[in-house]
Design an enzyme around this catalytic site. Structure first.
Site, PDB file in Angstrom:
ATOM      1  N   SER A 199      -4.407 -11.280  -2.261  1.00  0.00           N
ATOM      2  CA  SER A 199      -3.121 -10.680  -2.146  1.00  0.00           C
ATOM      3  C   SER A 199      -2.518 -11.529  -3.431  1.00  0.00           C
ATOM      4  O   SER A 199      -2.776 -12.061  -4.767  1.00  0.00           O
ATOM      5  CB  SER A 199      -2.429 -12.225  -1.452  1.00  0.00           C
ATOM      6  OG  SER A 199      -0.981 -12.326  -1.723  1.00  0.00           O
ATOM      7  N   LYS A 253       0.517  -1.354  -0.410  1.00  0.00           N
ATOM      8  CA  LYS A 253      -0.078   0.419   0.096  1.00  0.00           C
ATOM      9  C   LYS A 253       0.921   1.458  -0.169  1.00  0.00           C
ATOM     10  O   LYS A 253       0.434   2.886  -0.817  1.00  0.00           O
ATOM     11  CB  LYS A 253      -1.664  -0.484   1.173  1.00  0.00           C
ATOM     12  CG  LYS A 253      -2.255  -1.277   1.698  1.00  0.00           C
ATOM     13  CD  LYS A 253      -2.409  -1.525  -0.488  1.00  0.00           C
ATOM     14  CE  LYS A 253      -3.116  -2.686   0.341  1.00  0.00           C
ATOM     15  NZ  LYS A 253      -2.124  -4.218   0.162  1.00  0.00           N
TER      16      LYS A 253
END
Length: 558
Positions: free
Chosen positions: A474, A127
């Site tokens: 993921s 992120k």
């Protein structure tokens, strides 16, 4: 007299009335000479909470040195990171996607408050990277992103291992397929040092996307974290930011619609993470570029899938670096007419100009396939619609032997419920696992499902079941999975109406995901649906849930 390069920082340092400001800056090392130079913010995401970022303090100092060489006055400041790998499978993952917004907001806050003339940001974990780019686009001052670099693979009993190896080992050990000693060996060797997760998972996907977007220096997305070349890249980025200020090149001049199409092309060619869809949508929003799920579908359909990279291939990012890196791939794509070569980059040159001196892939390598013999004949992902996802969903196609699945549903209202059933062997072959109330609002935070999907693979169920969710996956996930289902369950999306035993059909070729229940029954269930109650009432997650949009818009805050 105001320096022609101090477009913003003159507000901080010029004139008698700014003597107090200069006094504060002298205390942190500035001199009279520095006050005449452009002020450069160096945003560091250093933290000891994850190997992805544990070395970035060193890299930030290299950037600072480069800025000084280039003629700027640098200041290092920090922002947060969380560890996706460590947050996986429990409450902590709820904070992963929301951390992207904090990173963007905090960089904006410091850069604006300090009146920086330019910005270099260094990110590692998933992120950090979109968070940094969102801030750069928002404040629109000359900016360069530097990737902290990929981790090197570990080794267990002569076999290379990485973070996904240990996630899958959980399922294997539970199923009695590996010994306790091997389980411990994988755990102890999966992450041998600094750097972000090694396969074409989200961190390496985003670094590749950002380089092809034009916002980082060529090759910097591929270089391993511990290689000396990474420090050199940081120093060069520090020098180059002053050049960008001189040339008045800003992110909005680089981050165009065509540049985003370049980034999507590279993601598809490498078999990248579905998280790239969320992040590129969010980044585009910050620079007022209209990017939609249809753009991803359109680019995917014309881009060959070439990357023999984990989780669906056998190589890691360090292997790609050794044979030529992302620039070699971009050159190959440009020659095939699949990239917009005229797009500007942080070098001050175009993509085409940057790639002139790039060598072709090393002969004999099989990390990247040729166009006439691609890794797969289908894209790595597809955008689905249908009565179960009227605003879209994303299916991951990497490594699948089939693109169609139909079966009865087993419904779970959280990731924990699904994981518990899986570990207790309650999942039936042929079924479709439905994990809901894990979307941006419902989670809140739109958790990744790597713990569940890896356990599914580890238990040998990868071809026997499908998994759908309004959460996300993921980059390490593979198997028959569909995520980002929109609208999500928390806002009354159709996924909230599914009951155990309902037939669900996933048809990637037709780009459809369907709940095979009559329209009359669906309307009846909708009428009787209880209103969603958020699991938190205070704090950041509560505020996030109130402000966040759907996955189809990139889960941005409005």
């Amino acid at each position: 007299m105001k320096s022609y390069l101090k477009f913003r920082s003159y507000l901080t340092t010029e004139g008698n009335e700014r003597a107090p400001n200069r006094a504060m800056l002298r205390a942190v090392g500035f001199t009279d000479l520095d006050f005449k130079k452009p002020m450069i913010g160096v945003a560091s995401t250093w933290a000891e909470v994850t190997p992805c970022n544990s070395h970035i303090d060193v890299l930030a100092r290299e950037v600072k040195q480069g800025v000084k060489i280039g003629g700027g006055a640098p200041q290092i400041f920090n922002t947060i990171t969380v560890s996706d790998g460590i947050g996986m499978g429990h409450w902590g993952m709820k904070y992963s996607l929301p951390s992207r917004e904090i990173i963007a907001d905090s960089i904006e806050t410091v850069a604006k408050a300090q009146n920086y003339d330019g910005l270099v940001a260094i990110g590692g974990c998933d992120k950090n990277q979109p968070g940094c780019l969102m801030a750069m686009g928002r404040i629109n001052i000359p900016s360069i992103f530097v990737y902290g670099g990929t981790i090197l693979p570990g080794e267990c009993h002569g076999k290379k291992v990485d973070i996904v190896s240990i996630f899958e080992a959980v399922g294997k050990y539970n199923a009695g397929k590996i010994s306790k000693d091997e389980f411990k060996c994988i755990e102890c060797n999966a992450c041998p040092g600094p750097g972000a997760c090694g396969g074409m998972y989200t961190a390496n996907t985003m670094s590749s996307a950002i380089e092809s977007l034009g916002m980082s220096l060529p090759q910097s997305s591929s270089t391993p974290a511990v290689y000396p070349e990474k420090k050199e890249e940081c120093k060069k980025a520090g020098e180059q930011i002053v050049t960008l200020i001189k040339k008045k090149i800003t992110p909005k001049m680089i981050m165009t619609k065509k540049a985003f199409e370049n980034a999507i092309t590279v993601v598809m060619a490498l078999g990248g993470s579905t998280n790239a869809v969320l992040h590129l949508l969010a980044m585009a929003h910050e620079v007022d570029i209209k990017l939609t799920l249809d753009d991803f579908q359109r680019v995917a359909l014309k881009t060959p899938y070439l990357g023999n990279l984990k989780p669906s291939g056998k190589y890691v990012m360090a292997d790609l670096y050794k044979v030529g890196g992302v620039p070699a791939l971009m050159k190959q794509l440009l020659q095939a007419g699949l990239l917009h070569g005229e797009c500007l980059t942080v070098t001050g040159k175009t993509i085409k100009e940057n790639l002139k001196a790039v060598s072709d892939f090393k002969k004999g390598q099989d990390v990247i396939s040729s166009f006439d013999n691609p890794m797969y004949t289908h894209p790595p992902m597809a955008i689905l619609n249908g009565n179960l996802a009227p605003r879209g969903a994303i299916t991951k196609l990497t490594g699948l032997k089939y693109s169609y699945f139909k079966g009865p549903s087993q419904v779970f209202n959280s990731e924990e419920e699904a994981m518990d059933a899986l570990m207790k062997n309650k999942i039936k072959k042929g079924s479709v696992l439905v994990i809901r109330y894990e979307g941006p609002k419902g989670g809140p935070g739109m958790r990744e499902m790597l713990s569940v999907t890896s356990a599914v693979m580890g238990k040998g169920l990868g071809e026997d079941i499908a998994l759908i969710t309004d959460g996300r996956f993921s980059g390490g996930t593979h198997g028959h999975v569909v995520g980002h289902i929109a609208p999500e369950a928390a806002v009354g999306g159709p996924i909230s109406l599914v009951k155990d035993g309902d037939e669900i059909e996933i048809d990637a070729e037709k780009k459809k995901i369907s709940l095979l229940v009559s329209e009359r029954e669906i309307l009846k269930r909708k009428k009787n649906l209880k209103s969603f109650k958020l699991s938190v009432s205070k704090g950041w997650l509560a505020r996030y849930a109130k402000l966040v949009t759907g996955a189809e818009k990139g889960a941005i805050l409005v």
